[in-house]
Design an enzyme around this catalytic site. Structure first.
Site, PDB file in Angstrom:
ATOM      1  NE  ARG A  53      -1.859  -2.110   2.800  1.00  0.00           N
ATOM      2  CZ  ARG A  53      -2.006  -3.372   2.462  1.00  0.00           C
ATOM      3  NH1 ARG A  53      -3.025  -3.739   1.740  1.00  0.00           N
ATOM      4  NH2 ARG A  53      -1.137  -4.293   2.836  1.00  0.00           N
ATOM      5  CB  THR A  54       3.505   2.565   2.216  1.00  0.00           C
ATOM      6  OG1 THR A  54       2.798   2.149   3.378  1.00  0.00           O
ATOM      7  CG2 THR A  54       4.147   3.917   2.477  1.00  0.00           C
ATOM      8  CE  LYS A  82      26.831  -3.268  -8.385  1.00  0.00           C
ATOM      9  NZ  LYS A  82      26.877  -2.257  -9.459  1.00  0.00           N
ATOM     10  NE  ARG A 103       7.555   0.798   4.532  1.00  0.00           N
ATOM     11  CZ  ARG A 103       6.335   0.271   4.572  1.00  0.00           C
ATOM     12  NH1 ARG A 103       6.145  -0.997   4.248  1.00  0.00           N
ATOM     13  NH2 ARG A 103       5.297   1.000   4.926  1.00  0.00           N
ATOM     14  CG  HIS A 131       4.161   4.049   8.475  1.00  0.00           C
ATOM     15  ND1 HIS A 131       4.142   4.912   7.395  1.00  0.00           N
ATOM     16  CD2 HIS A 131       3.811   2.830   7.986  1.00  0.00           C
ATOM     17  CE1 HIS A 131       3.783   4.242   6.322  1.00  0.00           C
ATOM     18  NE2 HIS A 131       3.574   2.978   6.643  1.00  0.00           N
TER      19      HIS A 131
END
Ligand code: NCD
Length: 355
Positions: A53-54, A82, A103, A131
């Site tokens: 969703r986000t 890397k 995120r 959040h």
């Protein structure tokens, strides 16, 4: 809006939040008037942790505003594998994009990224910490469906220790007058102390409960959350916690007729499917409101933005945050930033108290 990056909703005043809520309502009612607002702008979505969703609602929001989207949803497909530092990735991506949505599994990652970014950074979830845009989604839902954000009896149930959506929500709603919190969880998964400190500071009443049936009758809103499996040290520990709080039709019979049920989603087993048909269930509509909340936020953040890097904050050189989940434990170049409050010194990235 006075803030450049959105790391924590506390950066916004009640009036700024009110403005975002009303803009989201305006966009929802007249989406065609906003189809070009972000023409020529690029959003970079950097998702180091899974999301449905986000990530998709941010991307959809930008596309619906006429902008474009770049990014990754699996750091394994980027130079992160890397060994590239967050700082270097952010420096480069903020050159390409006009806004970064981040995120990351470490607490304080968005704050860290904001130190090195030329463009605004929005916190889309930093570990078990915060959040803020889910909270915007939640309060847009509450404003539309209940009509107020104050004088509410708010039940929050599930993993209150690791649920970042819970932390942001409690912080935000503690600023509205007359709110009362019913914190339903096992004793192992109750809210971190810094949040009850905030509730105390804001003179909010709160009670702890380990019995959803006994407390549901008092609630105007019930915010259900899943047990955050990925934050547990072992499968056994998770198994001991899962399935303890399940909302089903039987329990709902004990709730007020007008109580609203919210959930940030994804759900695992904490809300039975039969509840979906109940008119009090708001969680799918909530995801829809999230799209408009994010459109309103993007417009606000991009409004007066030009590319620049702010001078890097200087901190205490001899102190390191002790929280193993803090971004400073993984990215060693980060300055040690603490903030002094009456009751001690707190890490500016993850909010942990210095011990
Ligand atoms: C939440 C998250 O990622 O913190 N999901 C979301 O963003 N809607 C809740 C969760 O994962 O439980």
């Amino acid at each position: 809006m006075n803030t450049r990056h959105l790391i924590d909703l506390d950066q916004l005043s009640i009036d700024e939040i009110k403005y975002i809520i009303s803009l989201s309502q305006e966009i929802r009612s007249k989406p065609h008037e906003y189809i070009d607002v972000c023409h020529g702008k690029i959003m970079a979505t950097l998702f180091y942790e899974p999301s449905t969703r986000t990530q998709m609602s941010f991307q959809t929001a930008m596309l619906r505003l006429g902008g474009q989207v770049i990014g990754f949803n699996d750091p394994n497909n980027s130079s992160v594998t890397k060994g590239e530092s967050l700082k270097d990735t952010i420096r480069i991506v903020s050159e390409y994009g006009d806004i970064i949505i981040l995120r990351n599994r470490y607490e304080g990652a968005a704050k860290a990224a904001s130190l090195y970014s030329k463009c605004p950074v929005i916190n889309a979830g930093d570990g078990a910490h915060l959040h803020p845009t889910q909270t915007l989604t939640d309060i847009v839902t509450m404003s539309n469906e209940i009509g107020r954000l104050k004088n509410l009896s708010i039940g929050v149930c599930g993993d209150l220790k690791n649920g970042r959506t819970v932390h942001s929500l409690i912080k935000c709603l503690s600023h509205y007058e007359g709110n009362r919190f019913i914190l339903v969880s096992s004793s192992q998964l109750c809210v971190p102390k810094y949040l009850t400190d905030i509730l105390d500071e804001n003179n909010c009443e709160y009670v702890f409960s380990d019995d959803l049936s006994a407390s549901i009758g008092d609630m105007d809103v019930l915010y259900m959350t899943r047990i955050q499996k990925e934050r547990f040290e072992s499968e056994e520990e998770y198994n001991r916690q899962k399935g303890r709080f399940i909302l089903d039709s039987e329990k709902l019979k004990l709730a007020k007729k007008e109580m609203k049920i919210l959930h940030p989603l994804p759900r695992v087993d904490e809300i039975s499917d039969e509840v979906d048909e109940d008119p009090r269930a708001m969680y799918f509509k909530q995801a829809e409101y999230g799209l408009y909340a994010r459109m309103a936020l993007i417009i606000n953040i991009l409004e007066h933005e030009s590319k620049r890097i702010d001078p890097i904050e200087k901190g205490f050189t001899d102190r390191r945050c002790h929280n193993p989940n803090c971004i400073t434990s993984d990215e060693c170049y980060l300055p040690n930033l603490f903030i002094k409050r009456e009751d001690g010194l707190f890490c500016k990235y993850c909010d942990a108290r210095d011990e």
